[in-house]
Design a protein around this motif. Sequence first.
Motif, PDB file in Angstrom:
ATOM      1  N   ALA A  89       0.807  -1.224   0.000  1.00  0.00           N
ATOM      2  CA  ALA A  89       0.000   0.000   0.000  1.00  0.00           C
ATOM      3  C   ALA A  89       0.843   1.277   0.000  1.00  0.00           C
ATOM      4  CB  ALA A  89      -0.954   0.001   1.183  1.00  0.00           C
ATOM      5  N   ALA A 147     -10.084   3.959   7.380  1.00  0.00           N
ATOM      6  CA  ALA A 147      -9.952   4.094   5.929  1.00  0.00           C
ATOM      7  C   ALA A 147      -8.919   3.105   5.380  1.00  0.00           C
ATOM      8  CB  ALA A 147      -9.562   5.527   5.559  1.00  0.00           C
ATOM      9  N   ASP A 148      -7.810   2.925   6.094  1.00  0.00           N
ATOM     10  CA  ASP A 148      -6.809   1.937   5.668  1.00  0.00           C
ATOM     11  C   ASP A 148      -7.425   0.549   5.572  1.00  0.00           C
ATOM     12  OD1 ASP A 148      -4.831   3.859   5.569  1.00  0.00           O
ATOM     13  OD2 ASP A 148      -3.796   3.173   7.385  1.00  0.00           O
ATOM     14  N   GLN A 151      -9.624   0.284   2.634  1.00  0.00           N
ATOM     15  CA  GLN A 151      -8.825   0.170   1.405  1.00  0.00           C
ATOM     16  C   GLN A 151      -8.327  -1.265   1.225  1.00  0.00           C
ATOM     17  OE1 GLN A 151      -8.589   2.327  -0.913  1.00  0.00           O
ATOM     18  NE2 GLN A 151      -9.026   4.289   0.049  1.00  0.00           N
ATOM     19  N   TYR A 152      -7.826  -1.860   2.304  1.00  0.00           N
ATOM     20  CA  TYR A 152      -7.374  -3.253   2.235  1.00  0.00           C
ATOM     21  C   TYR A 152      -8.539  -4.183   1.897  1.00  0.00           C
ATOM     22  CZ  TYR A 152      -2.731  -2.208   4.070  1.00  0.00           C
ATOM     23  OH  TYR A 152      -1.457  -1.731   4.236  1.00  0.00           O
ATOM     24  N   TRP A 154     -11.258  -3.448   0.240  1.00  0.00           N
ATOM     25  CA  TRP A 154     -11.621  -3.225  -1.158  1.00  0.00           C
ATOM     26  C   TRP A 154     -10.623  -3.927  -2.080  1.00  0.00           C
ATOM     27  CZ3 TRP A 154     -15.600  -1.952  -3.945  1.00  0.00           C
ATOM     28  CH2 TRP A 154     -15.425  -1.636  -5.277  1.00  0.00           C
ATOM     29  N   THR A 155      -9.340  -3.773  -1.792  1.00  0.00           N
ATOM     30  CA  THR A 155      -8.309  -4.424  -2.604  1.00  0.00           C
ATOM     31  C   THR A 155      -8.473  -5.938  -2.556  1.00  0.00           C
ATOM     32  OG1 THR A 155      -6.797  -2.597  -2.161  1.00  0.00           O
ATOM     33  CG2 THR A 155      -5.802  -4.646  -2.926  1.00  0.00           C
TER      34      THR A 155
END
Length: 164
Positions: A89, A147-148, A151-152, A154-155
Amino acid sequence: MTTDAARYDDQGEVPLAGYAALASVFAAGAGTFALVARRRGVRLPQEVPPWDVALLGAATYKTARVLTRDKITSFVRAPFTRRSGDGEASEVIDEPRGSGLRRAIGDLVACPFCTSAWTAGALVCSYAAAPRLTRLVCGGFGALTVADWLQYAWTWTQATTTES
């Protein structure tokens, strides 16, 4: 004559004097805060609610990651570390360099677990002196932590659906 560092590890590369200096700075900072807070009449909270502990924990996690892994804070680490690679990331991996105090500081700023103790100490002192402000700041860093994780997630979701 055998030094403490040589007795501690076979290579004698562990900067024990540097670690002692950093631990002394940490202890002196905490002690100074306690003295100044007492003189100024800062009243410590009777208790710390569990949600504040969680908020402080999330903020501690994120501030440590920002200081030790973000590209944008490389200028803070650069005098004490060298870039050794890229992490996940867009994070970076730095390794300590030098010897003595420089190496000890490099060990500190290259390690999110080590830096967490310092950031937690600063946030706890701030919480004691200005709890509302500290909750706001921790809320911001807590939001970044969430948020992190999103993001993880979602990825991971994208990778999972592409593999199917």
